[in-house]
Design an enzyme around this catalytic site. Structure first.
Site, PDB file in Angstrom:
ATOM      1  N   THR A   1      -5.486  72.083 -40.348  1.00  0.00           N
ATOM      2  CA  THR A   1      -4.599  72.525 -41.446  1.00  0.00           C
ATOM      3  C   THR A   1      -5.338  74.168 -41.894  1.00  0.00           C
ATOM      4  O   THR A   1      -5.145  74.600 -42.887  1.00  0.00           O
ATOM      5  CB  THR A   1      -4.437  71.857 -42.861  1.00  0.00           C
ATOM      6  OG1 THR A   1      -5.561  71.530 -43.391  1.00  0.00           O
ATOM      7  CG2 THR A   1      -3.521  70.619 -42.764  1.00  0.00           C
TER       8      THR A   1
ATOM      9  N   THR B   1      -9.518  67.199 -40.659  1.00  0.00           N
ATOM     10  CA  THR B   1     -10.696  66.700 -41.414  1.00  0.00           C
ATOM     11  C   THR B   1     -11.020  65.246 -41.174  1.00  0.00           C
ATOM     12  O   THR B   1     -12.213  64.785 -41.300  1.00  0.00           O
ATOM     13  CB  THR B   1     -10.772  66.980 -42.929  1.00  0.00           C
ATOM     14  OG1 THR B   1      -9.557  66.282 -43.568  1.00  0.00           O
ATOM     15  CG2 THR B   1     -10.658  68.450 -43.178  1.00  0.00           C
ATOM     16  N   ASP B   2      -9.948  64.501 -40.883  1.00  0.00           N
ATOM     17  CA  ASP B   2     -10.190  63.065 -40.910  1.00  0.00           C
ATOM     18  C   ASP B   2     -11.249  62.621 -39.981  1.00  0.00           C
ATOM     19  O   ASP B   2     -12.095  61.425 -40.150  1.00  0.00           O
ATOM     20  CB  ASP B   2      -8.887  62.362 -40.574  1.00  0.00           C
ATOM     21  CG  ASP B   2      -7.905  62.354 -41.686  1.00  0.00           C
ATOM     22  OD1 ASP B   2      -8.401  63.060 -42.958  1.00  0.00           O
ATOM     23  OD2 ASP B   2      -6.782  62.108 -41.576  1.00  0.00           O
TER      24      ASP B   2
ATOM     25  N   LYS C   1     -16.855  62.617 -44.098  1.00  0.00           N
ATOM     26  CA  LYS C   1     -15.976  63.037 -45.174  1.00  0.00           C
ATOM     27  C   LYS C   1     -16.065  61.877 -45.991  1.00  0.00           C
ATOM     28  O   LYS C   1     -15.866  60.724 -45.698  1.00  0.00           O
ATOM     29  CB  LYS C   1     -14.494  63.074 -44.368  1.00  0.00           C
ATOM     30  CG  LYS C   1     -13.398  63.196 -45.252  1.00  0.00           C
ATOM     31  CD  LYS C   1     -12.159  63.503 -44.510  1.00  0.00           C
ATOM     32  CE  LYS C   1     -10.732  63.944 -45.546  1.00  0.00           C
ATOM     33  NZ  LYS C   1      -9.695  63.790 -45.047  1.00  0.00           N
TER      34      LYS C   1
END
Length: 452
Positions: free
Chosen positions: A106, A182-183, A260
């Site tokens: 994103t 990001t995951d 994360k």
């Protein structure tokens, strides 16, 4: 011709069809408890059929359960255009040459409401329009290697990334930025850390927790910070993401020590068991660590062989031998456990672990609590696992252990050499000792107290 109610089906479509509503209509929707006004959005074909989705004036999207709706009225129509305008990205003589590689995610993105996907704004012109400050930092080229959700990342893509980075580094690029969801960013940063040998330039993974059409997006600052680090003299694989909820600065994390840690916080990434390498604030870098490689004129090598038959198993009450036997039966070459406490699993799976080791499957133990080291000499369970041949993973994060074992077994099939390589600190994944200030560190507090 676009469908009038693209993506809608079942009860939601029937309600909208009954009053001849179309996507992009501005609707006022009354429910039993409240009232909403917004643009009727197209939906993904896999979306649940009992919801109507609208975009509110504040740019947030909500789904409204059809059984709660009492009345819908049309106010007008406003078809959204999410195309980001393009301006020519200026080239400045003497500025560092940076390549931005796209994988998805994103960062500097727009939403395609027809598919429900987040589309990267990825030409230099789009990025310049979205984040004009980038032109004050570097000359930028872009290339989309693949467009995937980061949960769909796999070793095949890590190999392509590593090979592309080596190619660009050896062809004179000064730095690399990787736009990534990001995951699974921590997995990819670890993979690249092991695959890229004699890295000669900065490689920075960056993402955002909120897409660019959101008022609170972290994307622009993350991109600016990533470009700043990509033009530095730090020749490491790093993750650069927001370090504070107030958007004051970004943190620089080593690729093999980062994770994360929250599903939605913008400052979700944290270095585990250590402090970050440094911070970026107002395009200035402050390093907290000195143990990093510097940019150089050497040749970067991509060593991308990777054994994909590696399992990552979290220990839990009730774990049985069935899981382990499944991997043995299916020819897996390695098993990484995220063990409880200091690195434990139930004694009820000992025989399966012993069988796996007898069949030349390497078994590595990491610690489920994340912080701290495995301590398999402390309790009888740990000592018994050591006697079986389980290898302690010290402070390695479970997913880093998974990636490292896959990479190691891609380099050698000799078990003795593989075990030796597994216990060698290859990319900063092992720490010499625990640092008390590293557990749940607060960078602002550490700076105020001159601890950094």
């Amino acid at each position: 011709m676009a469908k009038k109610l693209e993506g809608y089906k079942g009860k939601a479509k029937n309600i909208l069809d009954k009053q001849s509503f179309e996507t992009w209509d501005i609707l006022n929707i009354k429910t039993e408890k409240t009232e909403y006004q917004g643009i009727l959005l197209p939906r993904n074909e896999y979306s649940r059929p009992e919801f109507i989705e609208i975009k509110l004036k504040n740019n947030y999207n909500i789904g409204i359960y059809v059984d709660d709706i009492m009345e819908i009225t049309k106010i007008g129509t406003e078809k959204a255009d999410y195309k980001i305008p393009e301006k020519k990205f200026p080239k400045t003589k003497g500025f560092p040459e940076v390549k931005l590689l796209g994988t998805g995610g994103t960062v500097a993105s727009r939403l395609d409401y027809t598919t429900g996907a987040v589309i990267p704004a990825f030409t230099p012109g789009e990025l310049f329009s979205a984040v004009p400050e980038l032109a004050e930092i570097c000359n930028l080229e872009t290339e989309i290697l693949f467009k995937i959700l980061s949960e769909n990342m796999k070793p095949e893509y890590w190999k392509k990334l590593a090979e592309k980075i080596a190619e660009e580094a050896n062809n004179g690029k000064d730095g690399i930025i990787i736009a990534h969801g990001t995951d699974t960013m921590g997995y990819t940063s670890a993979a690249l850390s092991f695959m890229l040998k004699d890295l000669s330039i900065p490689v920075v993974l960056v993402g955002s927790q909120r897409s660019s059409d959101r008022p609170s997006s972290d994307a622009p600052l993350n991109l600016i910070n990533a470009a700043t680090v990509a033009t530095s003299n730090i020749a490491e694989v790093m993750v650069v993401m927001l370090g504070s909820t107030s958007h004051e600065y970004g943190l620089i994390h080593r690729g093999t020590l980062v994770r994360k840690m929250h599903t939605s916080y913008r400052n979700t990434f944290r270095t585990i068991d250590d402090i970050p390498m440094g911070m970026v604030k107002n395009r200035q870098i402050k390093m907290f660590k000195e143990d990093y490689n510097e940019k150089n004129k050497g040749k970067t090598k991509a060593m991308t062989n990777f054994e994909e038959k590696i399992a990552l198993i979290y220990s839990y009450p009730g774990l049985t031998e069935d899981q382990i036997n499944f991997y043995i039966k299916n020819g897996y070459k390695g098993i990484v456990f995220a063990g409880t406490g200091l690195g434990h699993v139930s004694t009820q799976v000992y025989s399966a672990i012993e069988k796996a080791i007898d069949e030349n499957i390497i078994v590595l133990m990491t610690a489920e609590p994340l912080h701290g080291f495995t301590g398999m000499n402390v309790y009888s369970t740990g000592r018994e696992l050591l006697d079986l041949g389980v290898i302690p993973g010290r402070n390695m994060i479970p997913e880093v252990g998974y990636v490292k074992l896959g990479w190691v077994l891609g380099q050698t099939t000799n078990l003795k050499d593989a075990k030796e390589l597994l216990l060698t600190n290859l990319a900063g994944e092992f720490l010499p000792r625990e640092k008390p200030i590293a557990f749940n560190y607060d960078i602002d507090s550490l700076l105020r107290n001159d601890k950094l």
